[in-house]
Design an enzyme around this catalytic site. Structure first.
Site, PDB file in Angstrom:
ATOM      1  N   ARG A 211       0.844  -1.196   0.000  1.00 49.09           N
ATOM      2  CA  ARG A 211       0.000   0.000   0.000  1.00 49.09           C
ATOM      3  C   ARG A 211       0.877   1.242   0.000  1.00 49.09           C
ATOM      4  NH1 ARG A 211      -5.803  -1.240   2.722  1.00 49.09           N
ATOM      5  NH2 ARG A 211      -5.961  -3.348   1.889  1.00 49.09           N
ATOM      6  N   GLU A 213       0.695   4.135   1.016  1.00 50.23           N
ATOM      7  CA  GLU A 213       0.179   5.124   1.950  1.00 50.23           C
ATOM      8  C   GLU A 213       1.276   6.112   2.313  1.00 50.23           C
ATOM      9  OE1 GLU A 213      -3.193   2.870   4.520  1.00 50.23           O
ATOM     10  OE2 GLU A 213      -1.157   2.208   4.896  1.00 50.23           O
ATOM     11  N   ARG A 219       2.739   2.641  13.359  1.00 50.55           N
ATOM     12  CA  ARG A 219       1.829   1.519  13.133  1.00 50.55           C
ATOM     13  C   ARG A 219       1.560   1.237  11.660  1.00 50.55           C
ATOM     14  NH1 ARG A 219      -3.927   3.201  15.595  1.00 50.55           N
ATOM     15  NH2 ARG A 219      -2.655   3.533  17.438  1.00 50.55           N
ATOM     16  N   HIS A 220       2.222   1.948  10.741  1.00 51.57           N
ATOM     17  CA  HIS A 220       1.973   1.767   9.308  1.00 51.57           C
ATOM     18  C   HIS A 220       3.224   1.274   8.586  1.00 51.57           C
ATOM     19  CE1 HIS A 220      -1.515   4.442  10.136  1.00 51.57           C
ATOM     20  NE2 HIS A 220      -2.066   3.731   9.165  1.00 51.57           N
ATOM     21  N   SER A 360     -10.166  -6.084   9.373  1.00 51.30           N
ATOM     22  CA  SER A 360     -11.323  -5.557   8.665  1.00 51.30           C
ATOM     23  C   SER A 360     -11.975  -6.712   7.924  1.00 51.30           C
ATOM     24  CB  SER A 360     -10.903  -4.464   7.673  1.00 51.30           C
ATOM     25  OG  SER A 360     -12.030  -3.936   7.008  1.00 51.30           O
ATOM     26  N   ARG A 408       0.648  -6.100  12.971  1.00 47.66           N
ATOM     27  CA  ARG A 408      -0.105  -5.464  14.058  1.00 47.66           C
ATOM     28  C   ARG A 408      -0.462  -6.476  15.142  1.00 47.66           C
ATOM     29  NH1 ARG A 408      -4.056  -0.522  12.260  1.00 47.66           N
ATOM     30  NH2 ARG A 408      -2.470   0.714  11.195  1.00 47.66           N
TER      31      ARG A 408
END
Length: 434
Positions: A211, A213, A219-220, A360, A408
């Site tokens: 990703r 991002e 945390r990413h 998710s 995570r």
């Protein structure tokens, strides 16, 4: 080495050849000790200078820390030694000499910044507490695979180079693929859905996702490990049951099989697998409870995503793993099915650790017309996803699933301050090497 003995297997009375790294040297005058370390532990090598060959003593005591050596000798009981035994060497060979100045101290006596540790990951993993993280990570992956197999799921491997992004948007890494534009896959979502319409029905995957991002937080990551599950003929509530069972199985395996590693991390006494059922809060209940904490500058309203500080406030309030269900349809992806009796509510769910989101998931839209309409509502071109949508014309069963962030899970399980500590070679906006 054919005749090598691991340090943990050396018994008094044995004649052994041990191999590993020079952890420490202590010279006390007439007697000196070298501590040799391998993957199973450490063993003391004793040098009685007046009774041993001068060249052997000089070689053993002159070698730099972290050099690779082999030692052959007799093992004797010695209660004062770190592991209760020691080796008196007959021979010592230096296999690979280390430089005198090391970029970090593998003994852990001198701390190093995380960036230095990541730049020198090989040395960093020579520390017991760092090695322990990755032994636990391996046990978690073993345990979740075993749990999925117990639940009759088939492990699959989906493409990581794709023609279209899973969820659209700009969080895509473009690549050139034989003159065509392609992307690194954000998620196995669409492919695992196609599999539940096949003869496999129930599948899982443990693999990388990518990703692009812009986040630069503890945390990413831009390359992460996703633990994915998808099954035909279940709904979102049953998917939550599986999710809870898998997370508990991971904790239970670590509690049962990783006590030495937990000890190295000073977690042995406090580590405990979750036992009760995870609470399930609706999205509406969640924002009400967040607002009631008074921790946010502005009250949340229906349709807001949950900010990090809101998640933290709710996590402190709940105090354990929990689910958030019944999210607004407008803020969940196109493939999430809405409730039949209220199209403003989706069947999407998140599973939360008190500190952050871990999962998710939801029930998927299996009806072709509704799926295509969902694409259009989110501004995506259904024709670009024809390989996916056309299979929904040929008998796609109701199905549900989830994606669990592997790093995570480890981060929250072990209380790590930065998610990069749970990755061998992290990839983020600043780090592309090593």
């Amino acid at each position: 080495m054919r005749n090598r003995t691991y340090t943990a297997d050396a018994e008094p009375g044995d004649t052994v050849t041990v191999a590993g790294w020079v952890h420490e040297i202590r010279d006390l005058g007439g007697i000196a000790f070298l501590i040799l370390r391998d993957t199973t532990g450490k063993i003391q090598v004793k040098f009685e200078k007046d009774e041993m060959d001068d060249e052997l003593v000089e070689t053993g005591l002159g070698v730099h820390r972290e050099s690779v050596i082999t030692v052959t000798g007799d093992v004797a009981e010695e209660p004062r030694a770190p592991t209760g035994v020691e080796v008196t060497p007959e021979s010592l060979d230096v296999v690979a000499e280390a430089e005198a100045q090391l970029p970090l101290d593998p003994s852990g006596k001198v701390d190093a910044e995380l960036s230095t540790r990541l730049d020198n990951r090989t040395l960093d993993l020579r520390k017991d507490e760092v090695k322990a993280i990755f032994e636990i990570r391996a046990e978690v992956q073993r345990a979740v695979r075993e749990k999925f197999r117990d639940l009759r799921a088939t492990e699959i491997n989906t493409p990581k180079i794709v023609a279209t992004g899973t969820e659209g948007g700009t969080e895509l890494f473009p690549i050139t693929y034989f003159g065509k534009e392609a992307f690194m896959n954000q998620s196995p979502q669409l492919f695992k859905q196609l599999m539940v319409g096949s003869g496999l029905e129930r599948v899982f995957e443990v693999g990388p996702i990518f990703r692009a991002e812009e986040h630069n937080t503890p945390r990413h990551l831009n390359e992460a490990t996703s633990i994915d599950f998808e099954s035909a003929f279940i709904d979102h509530t049953e998917a939550m049951d599986v999710c809870e069972a898998v997370v508990k199985a991971a904790y239970e395996a670590v509690e049962e099989n990783c006590q030495d590693e937990l000890e190295a991390l000073d977690l042995a006494e406090e580590f405990e697998a979750p036992s009760g059922e995870f609470p399930r809060l609706t999205y509406e209940e969640a924002i009400q409870r967040i607002n009631a904490t008074g921790e946010l500058d502005e009250q949340l309203v229906w349709g807001d995503d949950l900010p990090t500080e809101g998640e933290k406030a709710l996590g402190d309030d709940v105090g354990e793993h929990y689910f958030i269900t019944d999210w607004p349809s407008e803020i969940k992806p196109f493939y999430i099915k809405d409730h039949d009796d209220d199209e403003t509510l989706s069947t999407g769910f998140d599973m939360m650790h008190p500190n952050m989101e871990l999962v998710s998931g939801g029930q998927r839209e299996h009806r072709y017309d509704h799926l295509v309409a969902g694409f259009e509502q989110q501004g995506l071109d259904p024709d670009a996803f024809e390989y996916y949508t056309k299979m929904f014309k040929y008998g796609m069963p109701p199905h549900a699933g989830f994606g669990l962030g592997g790093e995570r899970l480890i981060m929250t399980m072990l209380g790590l301050e930065n998610i990069r500590e749970a990755v061998l070679f992290p990839r983020d906006r600043q780090r592309l090497s090593p």
